[in-house]
Design a protein around this motif. Structure first.
Motif, PDB file in Angstrom:
ATOM      1  N   GLN A  55     -51.086-107.033 -18.943  1.00 41.73           N
ATOM      2  CA  GLN A  55     -50.371-106.199 -17.979  1.00 41.73           C
ATOM      3  C   GLN A  55     -49.969-107.014 -16.755  1.00 41.73           C
ATOM      4  O   GLN A  55     -48.845-106.876 -16.252  1.00 41.73           O
ATOM      5  CB  GLN A  55     -51.225-105.017 -17.546  1.00 41.73           C
ATOM      6  CG  GLN A  55     -50.503-104.100 -16.580  1.00 41.73           C
ATOM      7  CD  GLN A  55     -51.333-102.882 -16.194  1.00 41.73           C
ATOM      8  OE1 GLN A  55     -52.476-102.748 -16.594  1.00 41.73           O
ATOM      9  NE2 GLN A  55     -50.735-102.008 -15.418  1.00 41.73           N
ATOM     10  N   SER A  56     -50.838-107.873 -16.300  1.00 37.52           N
ATOM     11  CA  SER A  56     -50.526-108.728 -15.161  1.00 37.52           C
ATOM     12  C   SER A  56     -49.348-109.646 -15.477  1.00 37.52           C
ATOM     13  O   SER A  56     -48.431-109.815 -14.665  1.00 37.52           O
ATOM     14  CB  SER A  56     -51.753-109.555 -14.773  1.00 37.52           C
ATOM     15  OG  SER A  56     -51.450-110.441 -13.732  1.00 37.52           O
ATOM     16  N   MET A  59     -46.178-107.679 -15.515  1.00 34.87           N
ATOM     17  CA  MET A  59     -45.737-107.337 -14.158  1.00 34.87           C
ATOM     18  C   MET A  59     -45.055-108.522 -13.477  1.00 34.87           C
ATOM     19  O   MET A  59     -44.124-108.337 -12.694  1.00 34.87           O
ATOM     20  CB  MET A  59     -46.906-106.834 -13.316  1.00 34.87           C
ATOM     21  CG  MET A  59     -47.396-105.465 -13.737  1.00 34.87           C
ATOM     22  SD  MET A  59     -46.097-104.187 -13.755  1.00 34.87           S
ATOM     23  CE  MET A  59     -45.598-104.170 -12.047  1.00 34.87           C
ATOM     24  N   VAL A  60     -45.497-109.730 -13.769  1.00 30.96           N
ATOM     25  CA  VAL A  60     -44.827-110.923 -13.222  1.00 30.96           C
ATOM     26  C   VAL A  60     -43.381-110.959 -13.712  1.00 30.96           C
ATOM     27  O   VAL A  60     -42.451-111.187 -12.935  1.00 30.96           O
ATOM     28  CB  VAL A  60     -45.584-112.211 -13.604  1.00 30.96           C
ATOM     29  CG1 VAL A  60     -44.754-113.444 -13.292  1.00 30.96           C
ATOM     30  CG2 VAL A  60     -46.931-112.268 -12.898  1.00 30.96           C
ATOM     31  N   TYR A  62     -41.624-108.395 -14.841  1.00 31.08           N
ATOM     32  CA  TYR A  62     -40.953-107.241 -14.266  1.00 31.08           C
ATOM     33  C   TYR A  62     -40.536-107.514 -12.819  1.00 31.08           C
ATOM     34  O   TYR A  62     -39.395-107.280 -12.425  1.00 31.08           O
ATOM     35  CB  TYR A  62     -41.876-106.016 -14.328  1.00 31.08           C
ATOM     36  CG  TYR A  62     -41.289-104.776 -13.709  1.00 31.08           C
ATOM     37  CD1 TYR A  62     -40.407-103.984 -14.431  1.00 31.08           C
ATOM     38  CD2 TYR A  62     -41.610-104.409 -12.403  1.00 31.08           C
ATOM     39  CE1 TYR A  62     -39.864-102.825 -13.863  1.00 31.08           C
ATOM     40  CE2 TYR A  62     -41.068-103.269 -11.833  1.00 31.08           C
ATOM     41  CZ  TYR A  62     -40.193-102.488 -12.567  1.00 31.08           C
ATOM     42  OH  TYR A  62     -39.645-101.368 -12.007  1.00 31.08           O
ATOM     43  N   ASP A  63     -41.472-108.023 -12.026  1.00 32.57           N
ATOM     44  CA  ASP A  63     -41.183-108.291 -10.613  1.00 32.57           C
ATOM     45  C   ASP A  63     -40.082-109.340 -10.446  1.00 32.57           C
ATOM     46  O   ASP A  63     -39.254-109.245  -9.549  1.00 32.57           O
ATOM     47  CB  ASP A  63     -42.439-108.756  -9.876  1.00 32.57           C
ATOM     48  CG  ASP A  63     -43.460-107.653  -9.671  1.00 32.57           C
ATOM     49  OD1 ASP A  63     -43.098-106.458  -9.810  1.00 32.57           O
ATOM     50  OD2 ASP A  63     -44.634-107.985  -9.383  1.00 32.57           O
ATOM     51  N   LYS A  64     -40.093-110.334 -11.312  1.00 27.76           N
ATOM     52  CA  LYS A  64     -39.112-111.427 -11.183  1.00 27.76           C
ATOM     53  C   LYS A  64     -37.723-111.025 -11.657  1.00 27.76           C
ATOM     54  O   LYS A  64     -36.722-111.376 -11.026  1.00 27.76           O
ATOM     55  CB  LYS A  64     -39.578-112.646 -11.971  1.00 27.76           C
ATOM     56  CG  LYS A  64     -38.660-113.837 -11.817  1.00 27.76           C
ATOM     57  CD  LYS A  64     -39.240-115.086 -12.413  1.00 27.76           C
ATOM     58  CE  LYS A  64     -38.301-116.263 -12.140  1.00 27.76           C
ATOM     59  NZ  LYS A  64     -38.879-117.520 -12.602  1.00 27.76           N
ATOM     60  N   TYR A  65     -37.631-110.249 -12.739  1.00 29.95           N
ATOM     61  CA  TYR A  65     -36.328-110.007 -13.346  1.00 29.95           C
ATOM     62  C   TYR A  65     -35.805-108.583 -13.223  1.00 29.95           C
ATOM     63  O   TYR A  65     -34.602-108.374 -13.375  1.00 29.95           O
ATOM     64  CB  TYR A  65     -36.369-110.392 -14.833  1.00 29.95           C
ATOM     65  CG  TYR A  65     -36.647-111.862 -15.037  1.00 29.95           C
ATOM     66  CD1 TYR A  65     -35.670-112.808 -14.770  1.00 29.95           C
ATOM     67  CD2 TYR A  65     -37.883-112.301 -15.481  1.00 29.95           C
ATOM     68  CE1 TYR A  65     -35.929-114.159 -14.940  1.00 29.95           C
ATOM     69  CE2 TYR A  65     -38.147-113.645 -15.655  1.00 29.95           C
ATOM     70  CZ  TYR A  65     -37.167-114.574 -15.383  1.00 29.95           C
ATOM     71  OH  TYR A  65     -37.419-115.898 -15.563  1.00 29.95           O
ATOM     72  N   LEU A  67     -36.930-106.044 -10.655  1.00 29.89           N
ATOM     73  CA  LEU A  67     -36.824-105.574  -9.269  1.00 29.89           C
ATOM     74  C   LEU A  67     -35.766-106.299  -8.489  1.00 29.89           C
ATOM     75  O   LEU A  67     -35.342-107.312  -8.640  1.00 29.89           O
ATOM     76  CB  LEU A  67     -38.163-105.674  -8.553  1.00 29.89           C
ATOM     77  CG  LEU A  67     -39.231-104.714  -9.026  1.00 29.89           C
ATOM     78  CD1 LEU A  67     -40.511-104.909  -8.212  1.00 29.89           C
ATOM     79  CD2 LEU A  67     -38.780-103.265  -8.887  1.00 29.89           C
TER      80      LEU A  67
END
Length: 67
Positions: A55-56, A59-60, A62-65, A67
């Motif tokens: 999950q971590s 999320m990396v 997700y946050d990078k591409y 958001l």
């Protein structure tokens, strides 16, 4: 590319990368490579992966591409 010449995956990725940079799509290619690598890693663990770490890692990406 030269006709009849065999290219390996690395060569093809380089050609694709160069094309995507010229077309302004290198972020899309980076996203695809990151998600493919993430999936391959999870598959290689054969269900024995750490869910919190997965999950971590997700999320990396997700946050990078996203958001």
């Amino acid at each position: 590319m030269e006709q009849g010449k065999a290219y390996d995956k690395g060569d093809m990725l380089l050609f694709c990368w160069q094309f995507m940079e010229q077309e302004g799509g290198s972020d899309l290619l980076q996203f695809w490579l990151a998600t493919d690598n993430f999936q391959q890693h999870l598959l290689s663990c054969e269900g024995e992966y750490d869910g919190m770490q997965a999950q971590s890692d997700a999320m990396v990406i997700y946050d990078k591409y996203v958001l």
